[in-house]
Write a protein that holds these residues in place. Structure first.
Motif, PDB file in Angstrom:
ATOM      1  N   GLU A  56       0.832  -1.210   0.000  1.00 57.99           N
ATOM      2  CA  GLU A  56       0.000   0.000   0.000  1.00 57.99           C
ATOM      3  C   GLU A  56       0.864   1.257   0.000  1.00 57.99           C
ATOM      4  OE1 GLU A  56      -2.537  -0.330   3.400  1.00 57.99           O
ATOM      5  OE2 GLU A  56      -3.630  -2.042   2.569  1.00 57.99           O
ATOM      6  N   GLY A  60       0.263   2.344  -3.548  1.00 61.34           N
ATOM      7  CA  GLY A  60      -1.118   2.791  -3.358  1.00 61.34           C
ATOM      8  C   GLY A  60      -1.545   3.919  -4.277  1.00 61.34           C
ATOM      9  N   ARG A  61      -0.724   4.981  -4.386  1.00 60.92           N
ATOM     10  CA  ARG A  61      -1.094   6.120  -5.237  1.00 60.92           C
ATOM     11  C   ARG A  61      -1.188   5.715  -6.708  1.00 60.92           C
ATOM     12  NH1 ARG A  61       3.227  10.132  -3.441  1.00 60.92           N
ATOM     13  NH2 ARG A  61       3.549   8.934  -1.558  1.00 60.92           N
ATOM     14  N   ILE A  63      -1.930   2.648  -7.896  1.00 60.45           N
ATOM     15  CA  ILE A  63      -3.131   1.817  -8.054  1.00 60.45           C
ATOM     16  C   ILE A  63      -4.381   2.702  -8.065  1.00 60.45           C
ATOM     17  CG2 ILE A  63      -4.559   0.054  -6.943  1.00 60.45           C
ATOM     18  CD1 ILE A  63      -1.849  -1.164  -5.920  1.00 60.45           C
ATOM     19  N   GLU A  64      -4.440   3.667  -7.162  1.00 57.63           N
ATOM     20  CA  GLU A  64      -5.587   4.576  -7.114  1.00 57.63           C
ATOM     21  C   GLU A  64      -5.694   5.393  -8.402  1.00 57.63           C
ATOM     22  OE1 GLU A  64      -5.002   6.882  -3.568  1.00 57.63           O
ATOM     23  OE2 GLU A  64      -5.329   5.143  -2.267  1.00 57.63           O
ATOM     24  N   TYR A  65      -4.571   5.864  -8.907  1.00 54.11           N
ATOM     25  CA  TYR A  65      -4.564   6.624 -10.163  1.00 54.11           C
ATOM     26  C   TYR A  65      -5.111   5.774 -11.305  1.00 54.11           C
ATOM     27  CZ  TYR A  65      -2.877   9.420 -14.082  1.00 54.11           C
ATOM     28  OH  TYR A  65      -2.797  10.158 -15.234  1.00 54.11           O
ATOM     29  N   ASP A  66      -4.610   4.548 -11.409  1.00 53.73           N
ATOM     30  CA  ASP A  66      -5.086   3.645 -12.465  1.00 53.73           C
ATOM     31  C   ASP A  66      -6.590   3.406 -12.349  1.00 53.73           C
ATOM     32  OD1 ASP A  66      -2.708   3.353 -13.824  1.00 53.73           O
ATOM     33  OD2 ASP A  66      -2.304   1.314 -13.109  1.00 53.73           O
ATOM     34  N   GLU A  67      -7.085   3.239 -11.135  1.00 51.81           N
ATOM     35  CA  GLU A  67      -8.517   2.997 -10.941  1.00 51.81           C
ATOM     36  C   GLU A  67      -9.347   4.213 -11.334  1.00 51.81           C
ATOM     37  OE1 GLU A  67      -8.765   1.775  -6.846  1.00 51.81           O
ATOM     38  OE2 GLU A  67      -8.168  -0.294  -7.309  1.00 51.81           O
ATOM     39  N   ARG A  68      -8.875   5.418 -10.975  1.00 48.23           N
ATOM     40  CA  ARG A  68      -9.617   6.644 -11.289  1.00 48.23           C
ATOM     41  C   ARG A  68      -9.596   6.977 -12.779  1.00 48.23           C
ATOM     42  NH1 ARG A  68      -6.777   8.852  -7.020  1.00 48.23           N
ATOM     43  NH2 ARG A  68      -5.600  10.150  -8.461  1.00 48.23           N
ATOM     44  N   HIS A  69      -8.502   6.627 -13.464  1.00 52.44           N
ATOM     45  CA  HIS A  69      -8.333   7.028 -14.854  1.00 52.44           C
ATOM     46  C   HIS A  69      -8.394   5.853 -15.829  1.00 52.44           C
ATOM     47  CE1 HIS A  69      -6.463  10.302 -12.514  1.00 52.44           C
ATOM     48  NE2 HIS A  69      -6.994  11.065 -13.446  1.00 52.44           N
ATOM     49  N   TRP A 142      -6.607  -5.494  -3.883  1.00 57.38           N
ATOM     50  CA  TRP A 142      -6.186  -4.519  -4.891  1.00 57.38           C
ATOM     51  C   TRP A 142      -6.495  -5.033  -6.264  1.00 57.38           C
ATOM     52  CZ3 TRP A 142      -2.517  -6.294  -1.288  1.00 57.38           C
ATOM     53  CH2 TRP A 142      -2.271  -5.415  -0.252  1.00 57.38           C
TER      54      TRP A 142
END
Length: 144
Positions: A56, A60-61, A63-69, A142
């Motif tokens: 994480e 983490g950042r 993975i979050e970026y990939d999910e948002r974009h 994840w």
């Protein structure tokens, strides 16, 4: 060391190997301690919250970026770390070198990392390997 101590040590080693043999380990009729590499070690530690937190913290950042974009920067990083060479990795995923370099720059910016640093690449490689291992084991939660 007595024979009993040697037998006990052998059983402990065998138990460690059995615990480490996971989804990504090649199927064979038996395994020996030298079969336990980084993925197998991380599989054996899959329930350790410290491994999950490490992933994480490191990724983490991204993975979050990939999910948002709906992105695939994690895939880009995975290929780069596996190939160890930007040109080879770009070719493997079918991108121009310029596009690939731009993705790497974005990854560096998101993670606050320097991908030219061997230490930082190693840390990320361990994190990606742990993520893949945890995902295959059904832990973590994840996207990969």
């Amino acid at each position: 060391m007595t024979e009993i101590d040697q037998v006990a040590r052998g059983f402990r080693e065998a138990e460690e190997v059995v615990d480490a043999v996971g989804p990504g380990t090649p199927h064979r009729p038996f395994h020996v301690p030298s079969d336990v590499g980084l993925p197998e070690l991380l599989y054996a530690l899959r329930d350790d919250i410290r491994v999950q937190r490490y992933v994480e913290h490191q990724l983490g950042r991204l993975i979050e970026y990939d999910e948002r974009h709906a992105g695939d920067l994690l895939t880009t990083l995975r290929h780069y770390l596996a190939a160890g060479n930007k040109s080879i990795a770009a070719k493997q995923i079918g991108l121009s070198r310029q596009a690939f370099y731009q993705r790497l720059h974005t990854i560096e910016r998101l993670l606050g990392r320097d991908l030219e640093s061997g230490v930082q690449r190693t840390q990320l490689h361990v994190a990606v390997t742990a993520l893949d291992t945890l995902t295959a084991a059904g832990a973590g939660g994840w996207g990969a």
